[in-house]
Structure formats: C-alpha cells, structure tokens
Scaffold this active site. Structure first.
Site, PDB file in Angstrom:
ATOM      1  N   GLU A 182      -2.200  -1.199 -14.372  1.00 51.80           N
ATOM      2  CA  GLU A 182      -1.772  -1.524 -13.009  1.00 51.80           C
ATOM      3  C   GLU A 182      -0.708  -0.539 -12.534  1.00 51.80           C
ATOM      4  O   GLU A 182       0.019   0.043 -13.348  1.00 51.80           O
ATOM      5  CB  GLU A 182      -1.207  -2.953 -12.960  1.00 51.80           C
ATOM      6  N   ASP A 183      -0.611  -0.392 -11.224  1.00 47.37           N
ATOM      7  CA  ASP A 183       0.445   0.439 -10.648  1.00 47.37           C
ATOM      8  C   ASP A 183       1.764  -0.327 -10.582  1.00 47.37           C
ATOM      9  O   ASP A 183       2.812   0.153 -10.988  1.00 47.37           O
ATOM     10  CB  ASP A 183       0.045   0.944  -9.248  1.00 47.37           C
ATOM     11  N   ASP A 189       3.944  -7.363  -8.702  1.00 49.45           N
ATOM     12  CA  ASP A 189       4.841  -7.885  -7.688  1.00 49.45           C
ATOM     13  C   ASP A 189       4.898  -9.410  -7.859  1.00 49.45           C
ATOM     14  O   ASP A 189       5.623  -9.902  -8.712  1.00 49.45           O
ATOM     15  CB  ASP A 189       4.249  -7.438  -6.337  1.00 49.45           C
ATOM     16  N   PHE A 207      10.166  -1.708  -1.361  1.00 52.05           N
ATOM     17  CA  PHE A 207       8.794  -1.251  -1.179  1.00 52.05           C
ATOM     18  C   PHE A 207       8.709   0.236  -1.523  1.00 52.05           C
ATOM     19  O   PHE A 207       9.364   1.066  -0.898  1.00 52.05           O
ATOM     20  CB  PHE A 207       8.303  -1.506   0.249  1.00 52.05           C
ATOM     21  N   ARG A 222       0.016   8.186  -1.343  1.00 60.20           N
ATOM     22  CA  ARG A 222      -0.421   8.014  -2.734  1.00 60.20           C
ATOM     23  C   ARG A 222      -0.244   9.307  -3.520  1.00 60.20           C
ATOM     24  O   ARG A 222      -0.080   9.302  -4.729  1.00 60.20           O
ATOM     25  CB  ARG A 222      -1.901   7.627  -2.776  1.00 60.20           C
TER      26      ARG A 222
HETATM   27  P1  IMP Z   1       0.740  -8.907  -6.814  1.00 55.74           P
HETATM   28  O1  IMP Z   1       1.390  -8.689  -8.148  1.00 55.74           O
HETATM   29  O2  IMP Z   1      -0.521  -9.712  -6.875  1.00 55.74           O
HETATM   30  O3  IMP Z   1       1.707  -9.467  -5.810  1.00 55.74           O
HETATM   31  O4  IMP Z   1       0.282  -7.562  -6.142  1.00 55.74           O
HETATM   32  C1  IMP Z   1       0.422  -6.348  -6.676  1.00 55.74           C
HETATM   33  C2  IMP Z   1      -0.197  -5.354  -5.716  1.00 55.74           C
HETATM   34  O5  IMP Z   1       0.524  -5.333  -4.476  1.00 55.74           O
HETATM   35  C3  IMP Z   1      -0.085  -3.958  -6.280  1.00 55.74           C
HETATM   36  O6  IMP Z   1      -1.214  -3.645  -7.068  1.00 55.74           O
HETATM   37  C4  IMP Z   1       0.040  -3.123  -5.022  1.00 55.74           C
HETATM   38  O7  IMP Z   1      -1.238  -2.801  -4.524  1.00 55.74           O
HETATM   39  C5  IMP Z   1       0.734  -4.013  -4.031  1.00 55.74           C
HETATM   40  N1  IMP Z   1       2.190  -3.739  -3.980  1.00 55.74           N
HETATM   41  C6  IMP Z   1       3.175  -4.566  -4.374  1.00 55.74           C
HETATM   42  N2  IMP Z   1       4.398  -3.999  -4.205  1.00 55.74           N
HETATM   43  C7  IMP Z   1       4.163  -2.768  -3.689  1.00 55.74           C
HETATM   44  C8  IMP Z   1       5.047  -1.676  -3.300  1.00 55.74           C
HETATM   45  O8  IMP Z   1       6.280  -1.711  -3.401  1.00 55.74           O
HETATM   46  N3  IMP Z   1       4.433  -0.560  -2.822  1.00 55.74           N
HETATM   47  C9  IMP Z   1       3.073  -0.455  -2.692  1.00 55.74           C
HETATM   48  N4  IMP Z   1       2.225  -1.451  -3.058  1.00 55.74           N
HETATM   49  C10 IMP Z   1       2.760  -2.600  -3.549  1.00 55.74           C
HETATM   50 MG    MG Z   2      -2.869  -2.550  -6.348  1.00 52.07          MG
END
Ligand code: IMP
Ligand code: MG
Length: 173
Positions: free
Chosen positions: A97-98, A101, A150, A163
C-alpha cells in the site's frame, strides 16, 4: 494543476527506509518466494522500489480498488475495479500500500484476499497515518508514520496529479 509543494520526506530518506524494509522482508522470507500485490495506482512507485531491493524471488500482480462514497473520506465498502490476474492460492503474499489512513480499504481487502487461500498474507505500507485510524489494522512493515497531513508524490496523488514527484510533499492549498 500547479500548486506549491513543500518537501516532507526526501528522496534520500525514502530510499534509505525502503532499503531497510527490503532487507527485513528478505530476511523474514528467506528461502521463500514472494507475490507482491500492488494496490494501484498509489502503490506503484513503492512496489517497484521495494521489489528491486528484495533479495528473494518476487513475482508481481496488480489490483485496483475504490471505496464507495463521496469526498476524500473513504467509506465502509470497497469495490474491485481491477482484480488480480492470477490466483494467490498457496502463495506467500505481501500486499503493498502507499498509505494507510482510516484503514477501511485494507480492513475490507485483506479478508477478501484471505478467502483465496494464500499460504500467508502480510501488509506493507510506505506511509501510515495512525491518528486517522478508524478500524484496527495490523500492518507488518511500515515505512514512515506521519502526521495527519495530506501528502502527495511517490505515487500519491491530489486529483490524479503529482504522483510522479520523486519525494513525498505537502500541497499548499
Ligand atoms: P483508507 O486507509 O481506507 O482510509 O484509505 C487509504 C487510501 O486513501 C490510500 O490508498 C490513498 O489512496 C488515499 N489517501 C489517504 N491519505 C492520503 C494522502 O495524504 N494523500 C493521498 N492519498 C491519500
Ligand atoms: Mg490508494
């Protein structure tokens, strides 16, 4: 789009940390072969940089998921936009994962992948925002824990832009 972006994690720091994680994973998976599952699009850079530095055999597959709901907050449910090309049955899988959150995406995705009977499944994320967590998630290899900001770059986007930045930055809105 053009915004002013301030550097938050430099290319050098990212490189050093990814090397460390790759060494740790290579040790943990000695004599095994890893199927890296890249979650598109954000994880593409991290997946490549990690894969290059692993010293154990690696194969790659790609998946794209989106959360239902609107806005920048992810909702409870996820939808598979592009599924893996190959079966993961019996394989040692690491989901890449990147950023984590709320944890909603992975907390839905991991059980789905476990149903496909991999030999094992672990998770690595380049970035983690623990303060934002809504669901308890076990993450095995974390690059950097960051504040609730962010961020863009190294695969991460703001409306699909930025990106391509070789570092992690913060958009000044
Ligand atoms: P979550 O953990 O389901 O809330 O979502 C994670 C996804 O939200 C990541 O894979 C990103 O695509 C997006 N995301 C969350 N925070 C950021 C950020 O700071 N910058 C860019 N994308 C983010
Ligand atoms: Mg993502």
């Amino acid at each position: 789009m053009i915004h002013k972006i301030s550097e938050y994690i430099s290319e050098e720091k990212l490189d050093k940390r990814i090397r460390e994680i790759a060494a740790e994973i290579s040790k943990d998976y000695a004599k095994k072969e890893i199927r890296l599952v890249c979650i598109l699009k954000g994880s593409i850079f991290y997946t490549c940089e990690l894969a290059k530095r692993l010293t154990v055999p690696v194969t790659l597959d790609f998946m794209s998921v989106s959360s239902y709901g609107s806005g920048t907050e992810s909702s409870g449910d996820i939808k598979i936009k592009k599924d893996l090309d190959e079966s993961i049955e019996g394989l040692d899988v690491i989901v890449v994962e990147d950023i984590i959150d709320s944890g909603n995406t992975l907390s839905k995705l991991i059980p789905m992948l476990k149903d496909r009977n991999p030999a094992s499944i672990k998770v690595t994320t380049l970035l983690d925002k623990p303060d934002r967590r809504e669901v308890d998630m076990n993450v095995d290899y974390v690059g950097f824990e960051i504040e609730d900001k962010f961020v863009v770059g190294y695969g991460l986007d703001y409306d699909q832009s930025y990106r391509d930045l070789p570092y992690i930055g913060i958009v000044e809105l």
